[in-house]
Design a protein around this motif. Structure first.
Motif, PDB file in Angstrom:
ATOM      1  N   MET A 291       0.828  -1.207   0.000  1.00 31.03           N
ATOM      2  CA  MET A 291       0.000   0.000   0.000  1.00 31.03           C
ATOM      3  C   MET A 291       0.858   1.251   0.000  1.00 31.03           C
ATOM      4  N   GLU A 292       0.474   2.195  -0.855  1.00 28.24           N
ATOM      5  CA  GLU A 292       1.088   3.526  -0.834  1.00 28.24           C
ATOM      6  C   GLU A 292       0.101   4.560  -0.289  1.00 28.24           C
ATOM      7  N   THR A 293      -1.174   4.439  -0.674  1.00 25.32           N
ATOM      8  CA  THR A 293      -2.226   5.305  -0.147  1.00 25.32           C
ATOM      9  C   THR A 293      -3.439   4.442   0.191  1.00 25.32           C
ATOM     10  N   VAL A 294      -4.251   4.925   1.138  1.00 21.93           N
ATOM     11  CA  VAL A 294      -5.428   4.159   1.565  1.00 21.93           C
ATOM     12  C   VAL A 294      -6.570   4.298   0.575  1.00 21.93           C
ATOM     13  N   GLY A 295      -6.634   5.429  -0.122  1.00 20.42           N
ATOM     14  CA  GLY A 295      -7.761   5.648  -1.024  1.00 20.42           C
ATOM     15  C   GLY A 295      -9.010   5.994  -0.226  1.00 20.42           C
ATOM     16  N   ASN A 296     -10.089   5.264  -0.487  1.00 22.64           N
ATOM     17  CA  ASN A 296     -11.356   5.472   0.225  1.00 22.64           C
ATOM     18  C   ASN A 296     -11.306   4.708   1.542  1.00 22.64           C
ATOM     19  N   PRO A 297     -11.136   5.391   2.684  1.00 22.44           N
ATOM     20  CA  PRO A 297     -10.979   4.671   3.961  1.00 22.44           C
ATOM     21  C   PRO A 297     -12.184   3.800   4.307  1.00 22.44           C
ATOM     22  N   ARG A 298     -13.392   4.329   4.074  1.00 22.65           N
ATOM     23  CA  ARG A 298     -14.585   3.578   4.451  1.00 22.65           C
ATOM     24  C   ARG A 298     -14.713   2.299   3.634  1.00 22.65           C
ATOM     25  N   SER A 299     -14.395   2.372   2.341  1.00 22.85           N
ATOM     26  CA  SER A 299     -14.444   1.184   1.484  1.00 22.85           C
ATOM     27  C   SER A 299     -13.428   0.151   1.946  1.00 22.85           C
ATOM     28  N   PHE A 300     -12.212   0.607   2.243  1.00 24.01           N
ATOM     29  CA  PHE A 300     -11.159  -0.311   2.678  1.00 24.01           C
ATOM     30  C   PHE A 300     -11.506  -0.980   4.001  1.00 24.01           C
ATOM     31  N   LEU A 301     -11.892  -0.173   5.009  1.00 22.47           N
ATOM     32  CA  LEU A 301     -12.150  -0.714   6.340  1.00 22.47           C
ATOM     33  C   LEU A 301     -13.371  -1.620   6.348  1.00 22.47           C
ATOM     34  N   SER A 302     -14.381  -1.270   5.571  1.00 23.10           N
ATOM     35  CA  SER A 302     -15.587  -2.085   5.499  1.00 23.10           C
ATOM     36  C   SER A 302     -15.276  -3.473   4.950  1.00 23.10           C
ATOM     37  N   ALA A 303     -14.534  -3.504   3.843  1.00 19.49           N
ATOM     38  CA  ALA A 303     -14.183  -4.790   3.234  1.00 19.49           C
ATOM     39  C   ALA A 303     -13.232  -5.582   4.117  1.00 19.49           C
ATOM     40  N   ALA A 304     -12.221  -4.906   4.651  1.00 20.20           N
ATOM     41  CA  ALA A 304     -11.219  -5.598   5.464  1.00 20.20           C
ATOM     42  C   ALA A 304     -11.845  -6.237   6.692  1.00 20.20           C
ATOM     43  N   LYS A 305     -12.725  -5.512   7.366  1.00 20.50           N
ATOM     44  CA  LYS A 305     -13.345  -6.038   8.581  1.00 20.50           C
ATOM     45  C   LYS A 305     -14.146  -7.300   8.302  1.00 20.50           C
ATOM     46  N   GLU A 306     -14.840  -7.311   7.169  1.00 23.68           N
ATOM     47  CA  GLU A 306     -15.658  -8.478   6.844  1.00 23.68           C
ATOM     48  C   GLU A 306     -14.819  -9.682   6.427  1.00 23.68           C
ATOM     49  N   VAL A 307     -13.778  -9.432   5.637  1.00 18.14           N
ATOM     50  CA  VAL A 307     -13.004 -10.545   5.070  1.00 18.14           C
ATOM     51  C   VAL A 307     -11.955 -11.063   6.047  1.00 18.14           C
ATOM     52  N   ALA A 308     -11.388 -10.166   6.887  1.00 17.00           N
ATOM     53  CA  ALA A 308     -10.259 -10.548   7.745  1.00 17.00           C
ATOM     54  C   ALA A 308     -10.610 -11.651   8.726  1.00 17.00           C
ATOM     55  N   TYR A 309     -11.863 -11.789   9.077  1.00 13.41           N
ATOM     56  CA  TYR A 309     -12.238 -12.818  10.039  1.00 13.41           C
ATOM     57  C   TYR A 309     -12.032 -14.225   9.471  1.00 13.41           C
ATOM     58  N   ASN A 310     -12.118 -14.360   8.147  1.00 16.25           N
ATOM     59  CA  ASN A 310     -11.968 -15.668   7.502  1.00 16.25           C
ATOM     60  C   ASN A 310     -10.639 -15.834   6.775  1.00 16.25           C
ATOM     61  N   LYS A 311     -10.073 -14.726   6.317  1.00 13.58           N
ATOM     62  CA  LYS A 311      -8.813 -14.799   5.580  1.00 13.58           C
ATOM     63  C   LYS A 311      -7.879 -13.698   6.084  1.00 13.58           C
ATOM     64  N   PRO A 312      -6.640 -14.042   6.422  1.00 11.21           N
ATOM     65  CA  PRO A 312      -5.707 -13.007   6.880  1.00 11.21           C
ATOM     66  C   PRO A 312      -5.484 -11.941   5.812  1.00 11.21           C
ATOM     67  N   ILE A 313      -5.491 -10.691   6.236  1.00 17.85           N
ATOM     68  CA  ILE A 313      -5.125  -9.574   5.359  1.00 17.85           C
ATOM     69  C   ILE A 313      -3.881  -8.935   5.962  1.00 17.85           C
ATOM     70  N   ILE A 314      -2.796  -8.963   5.216  1.00 17.19           N
ATOM     71  CA  ILE A 314      -1.509  -8.485   5.711  1.00 17.19           C
ATOM     72  C   ILE A 314      -1.042  -7.367   4.797  1.00 17.19           C
ATOM     73  N   VAL A 315      -0.644  -6.253   5.389  1.00 16.59           N
ATOM     74  CA  VAL A 315      -0.286  -5.083   4.594  1.00 16.59           C
ATOM     75  C   VAL A 315       1.116  -4.615   4.955  1.00 16.59           C
ATOM     76  N   ILE A 316       1.822  -4.160   3.946  1.00 16.41           N
ATOM     77  CA  ILE A 316       3.086  -3.474   4.168  1.00 16.41           C
ATOM     78  C   ILE A 316       2.950  -2.095   3.557  1.00 16.41           C
ATOM     79  N   LYS A 317       3.289  -1.092   4.355  1.00 11.95           N
ATOM     80  CA  LYS A 317       3.238   0.294   3.896  1.00 11.95           C
ATOM     81  C   LYS A 317       4.374   1.042   4.572  1.00 11.95           C
ATOM     82  N   GLY A 318       5.127   1.772   3.796  1.00  9.03           N
ATOM     83  CA  GLY A 318       6.248   2.511   4.355  1.00  9.03           C
ATOM     84  C   GLY A 318       5.802   3.449   5.460  1.00  9.03           C
ATOM     85  N   ARG A 319       6.550   3.471   6.557  1.00  6.83           N
ATOM     86  CA  ARG A 319       6.215   4.353   7.680  1.00  6.83           C
ATOM     87  C   ARG A 319       6.812   5.724   7.447  1.00  6.83           C
TER      88      ARG A 319
END
Length: 903
Positions: free
Chosen positions: A224-252
């Motif tokens: 990830m370089e930018t989050v884009g639409n935060p609500r779209s990202f968080l909504s999808a991630a919250k639903e999917v992460a419970y069944n499939k790991p979502i792992i992100v790397i983003k420069g600090r």
């Protein structure tokens, strides 16, 4: 009605054309060596994907021996996917042609130069065309997509990735190339390999949902370089992460890249802090290296997650154990305390000189069976949540044999096991054995403890997603309803006076509405007035400038323990002089005088801040004079419940002191949690507020007081235009109706604390009602399982609008449930309704269905779709009476009910 994708309904996603196309047009195909058009076309040809490729180039009759077409409209077959590699100025005309033939999926590899106004205008035109004709676009600047299992290589990389179970989404094309090269050497395979480029249309949320539904994808990794639409990202991630790991790397980001210091708290906040809070809230795991990215994807697939952060370390040398312990505690992990029973069992076979504690050191010389036996015993200790086995090379030790004995027992373990076989040759031999057994292995123990820390943090984040919260009485929020007019009046007054910072009396009103206790305060506008006020309050007193400055300590300071009239006069004069010197004589408007708190306690800092991307953000931590020294701040995204507020407090270092240590009693943490919840709700409901900054919030075992606060509005009646990253509770969909029998009921969106009421609802359903809803006889124990119900009650209102029907009797009961679920990759939604049997034929079903239609319109949906059993004649008649069209689709044995919201 139940709509189970795997069993009943063959959904068609708007993204299918990207990942399983049967006909692809390459617009800008070329024979020029080294060109994007040639490389892309060659990759599609040499890696058969079960479809046809159509080169489009008006200047050539053929490209690479394949017939070329003048334009996409000249192709007779229906095209599923167009990939545009032309020069940027041509792309708008190409998009118009794609729209003309009804194409719905386009990948744009072309680059629109940001330094060129004409280029950016062309880019905007492209997306206007796409929006008008409902064309989904990946890109621009996309490297393309791969689906290795089917052979699809619609990219400009040299070779197709290996087939596997990892779904990769990356914004960086160069990182895609680097990761692909690395993956060949490391034998890592992918279910999907997606380069999203600038991500102006298809975004993280779209692709996470898509890969979440893909049976070949076991884990999802993001560069990830930018989050884009935060609500779209968080909504999808919250639903999917419970069944499939979502792992992100983003420069600090470095401190220099912190948020603009346009406010006092803004100077203390780094955007990365807020991003971490967002990841935690959605169950996403953030790592800091490419190696960790893929290591965690593999580990989370093969190893059980720890139930806590307690690690047992087993090693044949003390030094590595110490290194591992230090690394563990630095990450927030803990050494597991071994029970007396575990120690006794270990005493039976370990040498007398073993450490008799954790780390477990001194295993003796014959290690071939000792390691495995020790692991077996320690793994049964309930206080142990994971095991790290460390082996240092010795001439008398067969490291491979030890690894083999450990691997043999690993399948029976219920907790994660991580190995660290140190030493070059010993590590390489042991690593091969562990890899075959699914045990993660690393050359150094500090790497292993970091991996364990990722695991327990990930588990804690998942637990918090669907953890039933402690209840807060609705009266806790009663003041919020009064705030609208008060805030509007204050904001208008501030705008008329050309200021955004509220005066002290205004700020105190805001804090009172939020239920935050205030220490009594009196204002003074002259030296004599200050003496009189101090005498009225009673000495000793504290004096500070009135809140017309960013922070009292910035101009004149906060003066404490003033004991008499002379000190008050002296301090008043000093503050007036300092404020006038720093801000001008007009800036000084007086001082605020408060009684000194006579108890020992803690100074905290708490408040809200509107982030330019995530909207309202809560912060909490150490305040007062230690604020900038320790930078001990935790962040959270509202709305919060009490559980989430507690976890936010736990992230700070001062948390342990607040819990009470030694002779010091604990403070009222429950009340602090409630303040955070109320403050977060207030920030969401009142978009006039830009910042609330309370420092210090004084707490001790006897109470909580706000000693100083700063409230800033946007000014001139202006509201924030930034939506909260997490959609708040949709009060607008609460509706009261009267049934045919005269009963009063309420339709309202479901809440996390509704789980006990939902258990009662399911217990009163007949078998026939259950069958009509789920298309099978689902036992009540399965329906009220905590994991299942908690996910229902923690509805993501952005995607899954679940309504409950509540009776208004003396005791609340849920007697009906309805839901409207957005269908991924489309603007349609699926509905479902279930009503308790004794409430049938009272008009509830018709009212619920009409309310869902109203919600669908408000949410700008296109169609509402439901699936019915043919024998469910009452529901069929109800749908028809309201205006649904009933049909028998080819892909299911069920009837399909469709309501067009925009016919």
């Amino acid at each position: 009605m139940e709509t189970k994708k795997d069993n009943h309904v063959a959904y068609s996603s708007s993204l299918d054309g990207f990942f399983c196309p049967k006909a692809i047009a390459v617009i800008g195909a070329s024979e020029k060596h080294g060109s994007v058009g040639r490389t892309l076309l060659w990759n599609l040809i040499k890696s058969p994907f079960g479809g046809t490729v159509f080169p489009v180039n008006p200047n050539r009759k053929s490209v690479l021996g394949i017939r070329s077409y003048e334009g996409i409209s000249a192709i007779d077959e229906k095209i599923d996917l167009a990939i545009i590699v032309t020069k940027a100025p041509v792309v708008p005309e190409v998009m118009k042609e794609c729209a003309g033939v009804g194409l719905k999926n386009v990948i744009i590899m072309s680059a629109f130069r940001e330094e060129s106004a004409d280029s950016l205008t062309a880019e905007d035109e492209v997306f206007k065309i796409a929006e008008k004709h409902r064309i989904r676009i990946i890109g621009p600047y996309s490297l393309g997509v791969m689906i290795p299992k089917t052979g699809l290589n619609a990219t400009v990389t040299s070779d197709c990735a290996l087939s596997g179970t990892v779904g990769l989404i990356s914004q960086s094309g160069t990182m895609c190339s680097a990761i692909l090269d690395w993956s060949y050497k490391s034998h890592v395979g992918f279910s999907a390999f997606i380069s999203v480029g600038k991500m102006r249309d298809v975004d993280w949320g779209d692709l996470i949902y898509f890969l979440g539904d893909d049976p070949d994808t076991k884990s999802i990794i993001l560069y990830m370089e930018t989050v884009g639409n935060p609500r779209s990202f968080l909504s999808a991630a919250k639903e999917v992460a419970y069944n499939k790991p979502i792992i992100v790397i983003k420069g600090r980001k470095s401190e220099k890249e912190a948020l603009p210091a346009d406010s006092y708290i803004g100077s203390l906040i780094c955007s990365d802090d807020i991003l971490d809070a967002a990841f935690d809230r959605s169950g996403v795991l953030r790592v800091n290296s490419i190696t960790d990215l893929f290591s965690m994807a593999e580990i989370l697939e093969k190893q059980p997650l720890p139930k806590g952060r307690n690690l047992a370390i087993i090693t044949n040398a003390g030094g590595p154990g110490d290194l591992a312990t230090n690394a563990l505690t630095e990450e927030g992990g803990r050494l597991a305390g071994l029970s007396g029973d575990t120690v006794e069992k270990l005493n039976e076979f370990l040498p007398a000189h073993w450490s008799h504690g954790n780390p477990i050191v001194g295993l003796g010389d014959d290690l071939s069976g000792i390691y495995a036996k020790t692991i077996q015993v320690v793994a049964t200790d309930p206080a142990v949540h994971g095991i790290l086995a460390v082996l240092t090379p010795r001439p008398t030790v067969d490291s491979t044999k030890v690894a083999e004995t450990v691997t043999e027992l690993s399948a029976d373990l219920k907790i994660p096991l991580i190995a660290s076989w140190m030493g070059g040759e010993a590590y390489s031999r042991g690593d091969g054995v562990f890899a075959k057994g699914g045990i993660p292995s690393f050359p150094f123990p500090e790497i292993s403890t970091r991996i364990f820390s990722y695991m327990w943090k990930y588990q804690e984040n998942l637990n918090s997603l669907y953890e039933t919260p402690k209840l807060m009485d609705e009266s806790e929020f009663s003041g919020n309803s009064k705030a609208e007019q008060i805030l509007f009046d204050i904001s208008e007054r501030a705008g008329a006076e050309k200021r955004t910072a509220l005066m002290e009396v205004e700020s105190r009103k805001i804090l009172k509405i939020c239920g935050i206790p205030l220490l009594p305060s009196l204002n003074a506008t002259s030296e004599e007035n200050a003496v009189n006020r101090a005498t009225e309050i009673g000495y000793p007193v504290a004096i500070k400038p009135l809140w017309t400055v960013d922070h009292p300590s910035n101009a004149g300071g906060v003066r404490l323990n003033l004991m008499d009239e002379n000190e008050v006069r002296q301090v008043y004069a000093e503050i007036r002089k300092e404020v006038s010197k720093q801000l001008g004589s007009d800036a000084f408007s007086g001082v605020s005088i408060q009684a000194m708190v006579k108890h020992a306690g803690y100074e905290l800092m708490i408040g809200t801040y509107v982030d330019p991307q995530f909207g309202p953000v809560l912060f909490f931590g150490t305040g007062g004079t230690l604020l900038r020294t320790f930078q001990d701040i935790a962040f959270g995204l509202p709305p919060l419940n009490t559980n989430l507020a507690h976890k936010m407090i736990e992230k700070t270092r001062i948390h342990k002191a607040l819990e009470g240590t030694g002779p010091d009693k604990a403070v009222n943490l429950v009340e602090i949690e409630k303040i955070l919840v109320r403050l977060g709700q207030f920030a969401i409901e009142q978009p006039w507020i830009k910042e609330i900054y309370i420092d210090p919030l004084f707490v001790d075992p006897t109470g909580i007081y706000a000693l100083n606060a700063r409230v800033v509005v946007f000014g001139e009646g202006t509201k924030s235009k930034i939506k909260p990253a997490i959609r708040p509770y949709p009060f607008e969909y609460v509706k009261r109706i009267k049934l045919k029998n005269g009963s009063d009921i309420v339709f309202r969106p479901i809440k996390p604390e509704d789980e006990p009421l939902m258990v009662g609802f399911h217990r009163q359903l007949s078998e026939q009602s259950v069958y009509n809803r789920y298309f099978s006889y689902m036992h009540v124990d399965s329906r009220i399982d905590h994991n299942r119900l908690s996910r229902t009650c923690f509805a993501d209102y952005e995607r899954n609008m679940i309504l409950v029907v509540e009776t208004k009797d003396s005791e609340k009961n849920i007697v009906g449930v309805a839901r409207l679920i957005r269908i991924g990759g489309s603007n349609d939604a699926e509905f479902a309704i279930m009503i308790a049997d004794k409430f049938h034929r009272l008009g509830m079903g018709a009212a619920l269905l009409s309310h869902l239609i109203e919600i669908g319109r408000n949410e700008e949906m296109e169609n509402i779709i439901g699936y019915l059993l043919e024998e469910n004649t009452s529901m069929i008649r109800l749908c028809e009476s309201i205006g649904f069209t009933i049909r028998s689709p080819m892909y299911t044995q069920l009837l399909e009910a469709i309501y067009k919201l925009n016919p």
